[in-house]
Structure formats: C-alpha cells, structure tokens
Design a protein around this motif. Structure first.
Motif, PDB file in Angstrom:
ATOM      1  N   PHE A 116       0.813  -1.216   0.000  1.00 40.83           N
ATOM      2  CA  PHE A 116       0.000   0.000   0.000  1.00 40.83           C
ATOM      3  C   PHE A 116       0.848   1.268   0.000  1.00 40.83           C
ATOM      4  CE2 PHE A 116      -2.510  -3.344   2.086  1.00 40.83           C
ATOM      5  CZ  PHE A 116      -3.600  -3.382   1.217  1.00 40.83           C
ATOM      6  N   GLY A 117       2.063   1.159  -0.500  1.00 41.11           N
ATOM      7  CA  GLY A 117       2.909   2.332  -0.653  1.00 41.11           C
ATOM      8  C   GLY A 117       3.246   3.040   0.637  1.00 41.11           C
ATOM      9  N   GLY A 118       3.245   2.305   1.731  1.00 41.97           N
ATOM     10  CA  GLY A 118       3.569   2.903   3.020  1.00 41.97           C
ATOM     11  C   GLY A 118       2.411   3.563   3.712  1.00 41.97           C
ATOM     12  N   GLN A 119       1.236   3.618   3.067  1.00 44.23           N
ATOM     13  CA  GLN A 119       0.058   4.172   3.713  1.00 44.23           C
ATOM     14  C   GLN A 119      -0.495   3.188   4.736  1.00 44.23           C
ATOM     15  OE1 GLN A 119      -2.864   6.273   1.183  1.00 44.23           O
ATOM     16  NE2 GLN A 119      -1.585   5.665  -0.555  1.00 44.23           N
ATOM     17  N   ARG A 120      -1.054   3.718   5.826  1.00 43.00           N
ATOM     18  CA  ARG A 120      -1.607   2.843   6.861  1.00 43.00           C
ATOM     19  C   ARG A 120      -3.010   2.419   6.466  1.00 43.00           C
ATOM     20  NH1 ARG A 120      -1.416   5.688  12.113  1.00 43.00           N
ATOM     21  NH2 ARG A 120      -3.390   6.529  11.393  1.00 43.00           N
ATOM     22  N   VAL A 121      -3.085   1.351   5.693  1.00 42.84           N
ATOM     23  CA  VAL A 121      -4.366   0.807   5.245  1.00 42.84           C
ATOM     24  C   VAL A 121      -4.799  -0.337   6.148  1.00 42.84           C
ATOM     25  CG1 VAL A 121      -5.563  -0.345   3.341  1.00 42.84           C
ATOM     26  CG2 VAL A 121      -3.960   1.517   2.861  1.00 42.84           C
ATOM     27  N   LEU A 122      -3.843  -1.157   6.578  1.00 39.31           N
ATOM     28  CA  LEU A 122      -4.130  -2.277   7.475  1.00 39.31           C
ATOM     29  C   LEU A 122      -3.758  -1.903   8.902  1.00 39.31           C
ATOM     30  CD1 LEU A 122      -2.690  -5.267   5.405  1.00 39.31           C
ATOM     31  CD2 LEU A 122      -5.024  -4.387   5.416  1.00 39.31           C
ATOM     32  N   THR A 123      -4.582  -2.298   9.865  1.00 35.74           N
ATOM     33  CA  THR A 123      -4.293  -2.131  11.289  1.00 35.74           C
ATOM     34  C   THR A 123      -4.699  -3.409  12.010  1.00 35.74           C
ATOM     35  OG1 THR A 123      -6.460  -1.278  12.005  1.00 35.74           O
ATOM     36  CG2 THR A 123      -4.892   0.325  11.085  1.00 35.74           C
ATOM     37  N   CYS A 124      -4.468  -3.455  13.306  1.00 37.74           N
ATOM     38  CA  CYS A 124      -4.908  -4.600  14.115  1.00 37.74           C
ATOM     39  C   CYS A 124      -6.409  -4.835  13.947  1.00 37.74           C
ATOM     40  CB  CYS A 124      -4.618  -4.357  15.595  1.00 37.74           C
ATOM     41  SG  CYS A 124      -2.967  -3.784  15.977  1.00 37.74           S
ATOM     42  N   TYR A 125      -7.159  -3.738  13.919  1.00 41.90           N
ATOM     43  CA  TYR A 125      -8.617  -3.853  13.873  1.00 41.90           C
ATOM     44  C   TYR A 125      -9.099  -4.437  12.546  1.00 41.90           C
ATOM     45  CZ  TYR A 125     -13.531  -2.668  14.444  1.00 41.90           C
ATOM     46  OH  TYR A 125     -14.893  -2.736  14.555  1.00 41.90           O
ATOM     47  N   THR A 126      -8.313  -4.279  11.474  1.00 41.99           N
ATOM     48  CA  THR A 126      -8.719  -4.775  10.166  1.00 41.99           C
ATOM     49  C   THR A 126      -9.099  -6.249  10.222  1.00 41.99           C
ATOM     50  OG1 THR A 126      -7.198  -3.192   9.128  1.00 41.99           O
ATOM     51  CG2 THR A 126      -8.019  -4.991   7.760  1.00 41.99           C
ATOM     52  N   CYS A 127      -8.319  -7.031  10.950  1.00 41.10           N
ATOM     53  CA  CYS A 127      -8.575  -8.477  11.028  1.00 41.10           C
ATOM     54  C   CYS A 127      -9.265  -8.903  12.318  1.00 41.10           C
ATOM     55  CB  CYS A 127      -7.269  -9.251  10.883  1.00 41.10           C
ATOM     56  SG  CYS A 127      -6.474  -9.082   9.270  1.00 41.10           S
ATOM     57  N   HIS A 128      -8.908  -8.275  13.427  1.00 40.31           N
ATOM     58  CA  HIS A 128      -9.385  -8.781  14.714  1.00 40.31           C
ATOM     59  C   HIS A 128     -10.829  -8.375  15.022  1.00 40.31           C
ATOM     60  CE1 HIS A 128      -5.820 -10.751  16.384  1.00 40.31           C
ATOM     61  NE2 HIS A 128      -5.123  -9.869  15.673  1.00 40.31           N
ATOM     62  N   ARG A 129     -11.183  -7.135  14.806  1.00 37.81           N
ATOM     63  CA  ARG A 129     -12.570  -6.677  15.012  1.00 37.81           C
ATOM     64  C   ARG A 129     -13.130  -7.077  16.372  1.00 37.81           C
ATOM     65  NH1 ARG A 129     -15.095  -4.907  10.209  1.00 37.81           N
ATOM     66  NH2 ARG A 129     -13.423  -4.267   8.802  1.00 37.81           N
ATOM     67  N   GLY A 130     -12.344  -6.862  17.436  1.00 39.13           N
ATOM     68  CA  GLY A 130     -12.822  -7.149  18.780  1.00 39.13           C
ATOM     69  C   GLY A 130     -12.630  -8.580  19.229  1.00 39.13           C
ATOM     70  N   SER A 131     -11.813  -9.339  18.513  1.00 36.86           N
ATOM     71  CA  SER A 131     -11.580 -10.733  18.874  1.00 36.86           C
ATOM     72  C   SER A 131     -10.079 -10.998  18.870  1.00 36.86           C
ATOM     73  CB  SER A 131     -12.264 -11.676  17.879  1.00 36.86           C
ATOM     74  OG  SER A 131     -11.897 -13.022  18.110  1.00 36.86           O
ATOM     75  N   THR A 132      -9.602 -11.848  19.791  1.00 37.25           N
ATOM     76  CA  THR A 132      -8.180 -12.174  19.819  1.00 37.25           C
ATOM     77  C   THR A 132      -7.777 -13.059  18.657  1.00 37.25           C
ATOM     78  OG1 THR A 132      -8.660 -14.034  21.291  1.00 37.25           O
ATOM     79  CG2 THR A 132      -8.014 -11.947  22.328  1.00 37.25           C
ATOM     80  N   THR A 133      -8.740 -13.738  18.058  1.00 33.44           N
ATOM     81  CA  THR A 133      -8.469 -14.628  16.928  1.00 33.44           C
ATOM     82  C   THR A 133      -9.244 -14.162  15.701  1.00 33.44           C
ATOM     83  OG1 THR A 133      -8.186 -16.508  18.436  1.00 33.44           O
ATOM     84  CG2 THR A 133      -8.504 -16.997  16.095  1.00 33.44           C
ATOM     85  N   PRO A 134      -8.559 -13.733  14.636  1.00 33.57           N
ATOM     86  CA  PRO A 134      -9.280 -13.301  13.428  1.00 33.57           C
ATOM     87  C   PRO A 134     -10.156 -14.407  12.866  1.00 33.57           C
ATOM     88  CG  PRO A 134      -6.961 -12.654  13.336  1.00 33.57           C
ATOM     89  CD  PRO A 134      -7.100 -13.581  14.508  1.00 33.57           C
TER      90      PRO A 134
END
Length: 390
Positions: A116-134
């Motif tokens: 993504f060219g160094g842009q912050r597109v992915l974060t922890c929340y992207t996959c986890h969404r309130g769960s310890t296991t995506p």
C-alpha cells in the motif's frame, strides 16, 4: 442506527487495590524513571522494555495500548503478566502475547509498506474486530442482521440535497440562545458528579471554563486523590493518583491536545465556526432513535471531526474526533444531553465521554455563567500525591 454496544467493556482491574473498580484502565507499562514532570521524552525513555514503539511521546504510547485493547476486545491483564495487577513495574515483564504483538506490528507495517505504498491501510482492527483470533469463515448472520451505522473516519462526500454546513451551524447557535447571547458568554463554573463505566459510585466534580478556550475538570476523592484534566488554551495535562497511572503528571501531545482544544472550545458555542475548517454535510444518521445531521470539519486537515446535530431541536448531540497513533486512529466520542436554559443559554448538563478503553459520565448540577475565575485554575497542575501502588 446508533452503533451497537459491546458486551465486554475494555477495562483493567487492578487486583491489589480497592480502587481498581473506580476507573477504566490507563493502559501502560512500567516507568523507566520517576516522571514527575509532564515532559516530552520518547516512550522508551519513560517506560521499560519498549522494543518496537520507540520515538513516540508517552501519551501516544498509552493511546496505542488502548488501540490494541479495543481491536482485540481485551484489557491490560490479558497481555501483561498477572503480577502487573499490583505493581506498575511488572508491566515491563514479557509475556507470550506481548512477544506475539511485537511480531504482528512488524507484519502489519511490512504489508502496508509492500502493498500500500507505506500508507496505513491495514491495522490490528482490520482483522481482529474485537476478537483475539481473526475469523476465517464468513458469518451469514452478519449479512442479514440489522445494519449498523459506521462512524466515518474519513472525509465524506457532500450529501446531495443536504443543507449547507453554515445553515446547520447557524440553526444550532440560534437554538442554544442566539448569537448575541453566545457572544456574551465569557466563563462557566460548575459543580457536579463524575462516574465511570459500570461503577455505581459518583464522585464530586468541579469544572471551570473561560472563553475562548480554557477548561479544567477536577474529580475529587478518586483513589485517594484528585484527578485533573487541564487545557490552558495552548497546552494540556492530565493528573491522576498513582494507583491509577504510573505517570503522576502527563503532558498531552498531538491529537490529544487537539481533542482538549475541541472540548474546551465547544464549551463556548460561538467558537465553533472558527475552530474547524473544510466544512461539509454528510448523509443522514440516527442516534438513540433520533434523526441527526452529520456535519464534518477538520482541525488539522488530516482527520475529520464529526458533529451530529439533532434534526428536531438543532442541538449538538455528539462529537467524534480522532487522535493518531503508530498503529491506527484512536477515536474519542462525546455525547451531549440534558440541555437546560441558564441565563438565556442552553447548557448540556450531561456529557458522556467514550474512548478506546473507557467511558465516563459527567453530570453538572450547579452551573454559574460569567463569573470570575482565577487564572491559576488553568495553570499546569502539580503531580498527584494520591496513594501509591503497593
């Protein structure tokens, strides 16, 4: 529709103290040295065992911990060792989950860099969404359940047919009491109560504000001392008893200062047009079954400030602002209610503040307008002398 409330509050319980249940946890790790001044040292000079999140201020570091908490639906003790509940120094100890987190930060940073060219597109929340296991398998119930309103963290396109932002703001000023009355508002002094999420006890509170944008809130008798939140019009600080935080005096930086500036300025509604720029009106929304109009502006040109005005009363119902962190944006929501007319001006006596790892409610009961307030009320506060952690 208003966002659904999580069934699991992000709170940290400190087992060694009877005051543990009084406040939501200020997520942090152990001090590297006694920080009695709200300085601007990077996190690795303030805390021990910082290996990845280096070079950021202490308040941004702690906000980052809150981002982890909210993204995974966990609290302090889930990542830190069990012993950390009674001793701040134990927060520096390593655990399997802390080691995994460091690796995950590296993974996310690498993916953002390579794809993504160094842009912050992915974060922890992207996959986890309130769960310890995506989750790996689509949940069909999510596709056919009642749609939830998603808070916009980007600038929205102007909504077709919506009124101009200036019209909405002018209607709000008129509903509050009119431009002339608002212009004459120079100060507010109030007493009331402070309450944290899930705790029945209410604590005495004092609030002082002076136009155009100074504000101090003092909560008394909280964990054996006073908790103070001050913005002097340029700088901001927070103070809390040692049992609640390892930082006796914390100087706020970056987006945290902007949030303090926003809250202080909105105490005097006449400041609202000058406070933000790039105004626009977004799509309709609903808060607590009431139709509201979203108006967006910005303080820094990077992130929006969302303001929601009740379509019927024209009063401000909610604001949502964002502070940056190395791993993602940290939202802070303020809900306004219980408007009462005082001296010809409608004042919200109730505010509910919600952030990544906590929620608090302020209820004002004794409000005085245009009274003399000493300048010392907005000076840098002294470090707390509340009870220390044992």
């Amino acid at each position: 529709m208003d966002r659904q409330k999580s069934s699991r509050p992000f709170r940290c319980v400190r087992s060694s103290s009877a005051f543990a249940h009084l406040v939501t946890c200020i997520l942090s790790v152990a001090l590297a040295g006694g920080q009695t001044r709200g300085d601007m040292r990077p996190a690795e000079q303030v805390f021990k065992n910082v290996q990845v999140l280096k070079g950021i201020p202490a308040d941004e570091f702690m906000s980052t911990m809150g981002f982890f908490s909210a993204s995974l639906g966990i609290s302090c003790g889930d990542c830190h060792t069990a012993e950390s509940g009674g001793d701040w120094t134990k927060y520096a100890d390593d655990s399997d989950r802390k080691r995994r987190t460091r690796a995950m930060i590296g993974m996310v940073n690498l993916m953002n860099k390579n794809f993504f060219g160094g842009q912050r597109v992915l974060t922890c929340y992207t996959c986890h969404r309130g769960s310890t296991t995506p989750e790996t398998t689509p949940d069909l119930t999510q596709f056919y359940s009642t749609l939830r309103y998603r808070e916009p963290d980007r600038f929205v396109s102007p909504f077709p047919g919506a009124p101009d932002a200036e019209q909405v703001l002018d209607k709000y000023i008129q509903a509050i009491g009119g431009a002339e009355k608002i212009a004459g508002l120079t100060s507010i002094a109030a007493k009331g109560t402070f309450q944290t999420y899930g705790v029945p006890k209410k604590y005495p509170l004092e609030m002082f504000a002076k136009a155009p944008g100074q504000r101090t809130v003092i909560v008394h008798d909280l964990a054996g001392g006073d908790s103070i939140d001050t913005y002097d019009g340029r700088e901001a600080w927070t103070v809390a008893p040692a049992v609640l935080t390892p930082l006796p005096l914390q100087e706020r930086t970056g987006g945290e200062v902007e949030g303090a500036k926003l809250t202080a300025a909105l105490t005097f509604p006449g400041q609202i047009k000058r406070l933000l720029q790039q105004w626009r009106v977004g799509p309709p929304a609903v808060i607590d079954d009431r139709d509201v109009t979203l108006v967006q502006g910005t303080m820094n040109g990077r992130f929006p400030v969302n303001l929601y005005f009740d379509d019927e009363s024209a009063l401000l119902s909610r604001t949502v602002a964002y502070a940056d962190s190395p791993v993602g944006l940290a939202p802070m929501q303020v809900d306004y209610g219980d408007y009462r007319e005082i001296g010809g001006i409608k004042v919200p006596l109730k505010t509910v503040v919600t952030w990544l790892d906590g929620r608090s409610t302020i209820q004002l009961m004794d409000v005085q307008l245009n009274v003399a307030i000493e300048a010392s009320r907005f000076a840098r506060p002294a470090a707390s002398r509340g009870a220390a952690v044992r």
